[in-house]
Motif scaffolding. Structure first.
Motif, PDB file in Angstrom:
ATOM      1  N   ASN A   1     -10.898  -3.083   2.463  1.00 50.10           N
ATOM      2  CA  ASN A   1     -11.479  -3.918   3.361  1.00 50.10           C
ATOM      3  C   ASN A   1     -12.234  -4.984   1.297  1.00 50.10           C
ATOM      4  OD1 ASN A   1     -13.611  -4.854   4.112  1.00 50.10           O
ATOM      5  ND2 ASN A   1     -15.200  -3.583   4.026  1.00 50.10           N
ATOM      6  N   ARG A   2     -11.212  -5.208   1.281  1.00 49.03           N
ATOM      7  CA  ARG A   2     -11.238  -6.507   0.053  1.00 49.03           C
ATOM      8  C   ARG A   2     -10.425  -7.213   0.032  1.00 49.03           C
ATOM      9  NH1 ARG A   2     -15.138  -4.932  -1.985  1.00 49.03           N
ATOM     10  NH2 ARG A   2     -14.901  -6.077  -3.681  1.00 49.03           N
TER      11      ARG A   2
ATOM     12  N   GLY B   1     -11.083  -8.794   5.182  1.00 52.76           N
ATOM     13  CA  GLY B   1      -9.943  -8.063   3.840  1.00 52.76           C
ATOM     14  C   GLY B   1      -8.392  -7.707   3.746  1.00 52.76           C
TER      15      GLY B   1
ATOM     16  N   GLU C   1     -11.047   0.012  -2.312  1.00 55.97           N
ATOM     17  CA  GLU C   1     -12.429  -0.409  -1.150  1.00 55.97           C
ATOM     18  C   GLU C   1     -14.380   0.242  -2.034  1.00 55.97           C
ATOM     19  OE1 GLU C   1     -11.825   1.253   2.465  1.00 55.97           O
ATOM     20  OE2 GLU C   1     -10.622  -0.764   3.048  1.00 55.97           O
TER      21      GLU C   1
END
Length: 146
Positions: free
Chosen positions: A10-11, A98, A140
């Motif tokens: 989730n980046r 993400g 994350e």
């Protein structure tokens, strides 16, 4: 032996790639590596070489070289990875906000290990998946930022 693992981080892809391409970070997310050092000058790209110290399955020094480098998309390294020689490919794809990081290992064992390698594939693949999950957690939690 060849296997693939994927993890969704989730980046943004740019952050995941930057952290991954800084190979000196490997010991932070790969429990079998004690140190990774760049041994060539200049920015990371095709031809950049590294020496690293491995602690598992036994203490050893190994070398690898970047053989493909496409910013924010692909990194391929080739060299000695534990008792194996081969390629480790990382492909990054956007997934909403993400990134899906897919790692494919294509490894060859030499000597007596060649007979046992197929039996170890599942265990090695699981260890690599666990390392990728640690990488995901670091990124994350903001540990991948400068």
């Amino acid at each position: 032996m060849k296997f693939t693992n994927s993890v969704t981080v989730n980046r943004p892809r740019s952050e995941v790639f930057a952290y991954l391409a800084a190979f000196e970070n490997i010991p932070r997310w790969n429990y079998a590596i004690e140190q990774t050092r760049k041994i060539t000058d200049g920015p990371v790209g095709v031809g950049t070489r590294y020496r690293q110290t491995r602690t598992l399955p036994r203490r050893s020094e190994e070398m690898f070289e970047v053989i493909a480098f496409e910013p924010e998309h692909t990194i391929v390294v080739r060299g000695d990875l534990g008792p194996f020689h081969g390629d480790s490919t990382y492909v990054l794809e956007p997934a909403g906000g993400g990134t899906v990081l897919t790692n494919t290992m294509d490894l060859t064992a030499t000597g007596p290990l060649r007979v046992l390698a197929p039996l170890a594939t599942s265990r090695i693949s699981s260890a690599v998946a666990a390392n990728l999950d640690v990488l995901r957690q670091i990124l994350e939690q903001g540990g991948g930022r400068g």
